[in-house]
Scaffold this active site. Structure first.
Site, short mmCIF file in Angstrom:
data_model
loop_
_atom_site.label_atom_id
_atom_site.label_comp_id
_atom_site.label_asym_id
_atom_site.label_seq_id
_atom_site.Cartn_x
_atom_site.Cartn_y
_atom_site.Cartn_z
N THR A 16 -20.92 38.95 20.15
CA THR A 16 -22.29 39.08 19.67
C THR A 16 -22.98 40.30 20.27
O THR A 16 -23.75 40.98 19.59
CB THR A 16 -23.10 37.81 19.98
OG1 THR A 16 -22.43 36.68 19.39
CG2 THR A 16 -24.51 37.90 19.42
N LEU A 17 -22.72 40.56 21.54
CA LEU A 17 -23.31 41.74 22.17
C LEU A 17 -22.87 43.01 21.47
O LEU A 17 -23.70 43.87 21.14
CB LEU A 17 -22.92 41.79 23.65
CG LEU A 17 -23.43 42.99 24.44
CD1 LEU A 17 -24.96 43.02 24.45
CD2 LEU A 17 -22.88 42.97 25.86
N LYS A 37 -22.89 34.91 10.93
CA LYS A 37 -22.14 34.04 11.83
C LYS A 37 -21.89 32.74 11.07
O LYS A 37 -22.61 31.75 11.22
CB LYS A 37 -22.98 33.77 13.09
CG LYS A 37 -22.32 32.86 14.11
CD LYS A 37 -21.37 33.60 15.00
CE LYS A 37 -20.88 32.71 16.14
NZ LYS A 37 -19.87 33.38 16.98
N GLU A 116 -19.20 37.78 12.10
CA GLU A 116 -18.68 37.44 13.42
C GLU A 116 -17.96 36.10 13.40
O GLU A 116 -18.49 35.10 12.90
CB GLU A 116 -19.81 37.39 14.44
CG GLU A 116 -19.34 37.09 15.85
CD GLU A 116 -20.49 36.94 16.83
OE1 GLU A 116 -20.41 36.02 17.69
OE2 GLU A 116 -21.45 37.72 16.75
N LEU A 211 -25.17 44.84 31.65
CA LEU A 211 -26.50 45.31 31.29
C LEU A 211 -27.57 44.53 32.04
O LEU A 211 -27.44 43.33 32.29
CB LEU A 211 -26.71 45.15 29.77
CG LEU A 211 -25.71 45.89 28.87
CD1 LEU A 211 -25.95 45.52 27.40
CD2 LEU A 211 -25.79 47.39 29.07
#
Length: 233
Positions: A16-17, A37, A116, A211
């Site tokens: 997902t990132l 999704k 995804e 991050l």
């Protein structure tokens, strides 16, 4: 319209990132975007029904805005494999049903559409089918997200081999640094990346570091800084 199926080397590899980062990057290039999704477990109860954070993240990066039911038609509360979560509520999602559902969104022909998956390439959809069957049915090129940690070389190479053995193209791979013991300054880390670049036989779309951003939108924007869009040739 360019569409890809996004899979990972494992659960929590960073699908997902990376997907949201690619969508954010496409938006910077003034492209219309859509992140789907189709099946998600580990959903939370809300006043509007079950909602999955990954699906919501993709929805936020979809332009024009898209209803949640389009993004995530099969949502399950238990944080377990989708086919097991579906069984608990008496459902059986199928490749046919998912393909029918995504047909209309794909027909919109947005600049970048990402579908995804859940978990890795061989995650079951039901007792007879894998979720990878949706990518096969749609004949989509695949973006492989590699969770950079100890063991990722084997997971990444086996995943790429399985995708190709099923007859699909690996359009690119992206690394996501998830192991706190890995560092860009570490020789072992650099050697792992070199091995992936040498053995996966697909373009590297970028390496996302750990991050500091603390919201899904901020993380998508930060990830976009480390990614490049796949070549649609």
């Amino acid at each position: 319209m360019t569409a890809y199926f996004v899979t990972g080397t494992d659960t929590d590899a960073g699908k997902t990132l990376v997907a949201s980062g690619l969508l954010a990057l496409a938006r910077r290039h003034d492209l219309t975007t859509l992140g789907l999704k189709p099946v998600a477990s580990g959903c939370d109860t809300s006043t509007e029904g079950l909602r999955n954070i990954d699906a919501l993240t993709l929805q936020a990066q979809s332009t024009p805005s898209t209803p949640y039911a389009t993004i995530n038609p099969y949502a399950y509360a238990p944080a377990i494999a989708p086919h097991l979560a579906a069984k608990q509520v008496g459902e059986r999602p199928t490749v046919d049903a998912l393909a029918d559902h995504v047909a209309a969104p794909l027909a919109e022909q947005r600049g970048l559409t990402l579908i995804e998956g859940a978990g890795g390439w061989r995650v079951p959809l039901n007792d007879e089918e894998d979720l990878a069957g949706l990518a096969l049915r749609l004949e989509l090129p695949v973006i492989l997200v590699v969770g950079l940690k100890l063991g990722c070389l084997n997971h990444a190479r086996l995943s790429a081999e399985a995708i190709r053995a099923d007859g699909l193209r690996v359009a690119g791979w992206a690394g996501n640094l998830i192991d706190p013991d890995f560092s860009a300054d570490d020789a072992c880390y650099r050697d792992n990346l070199a091995t992936l670049e040498r053995t996966l036989n697909a373009p590297c779309l970028g390496i996302v570091p750990r991050l500091d951003a603390d919201t899904p939108d901020a993380r998508a924007a930060a990830a976009a800084d480390h990614l490049e869009l796949p070549d649609d040739d």
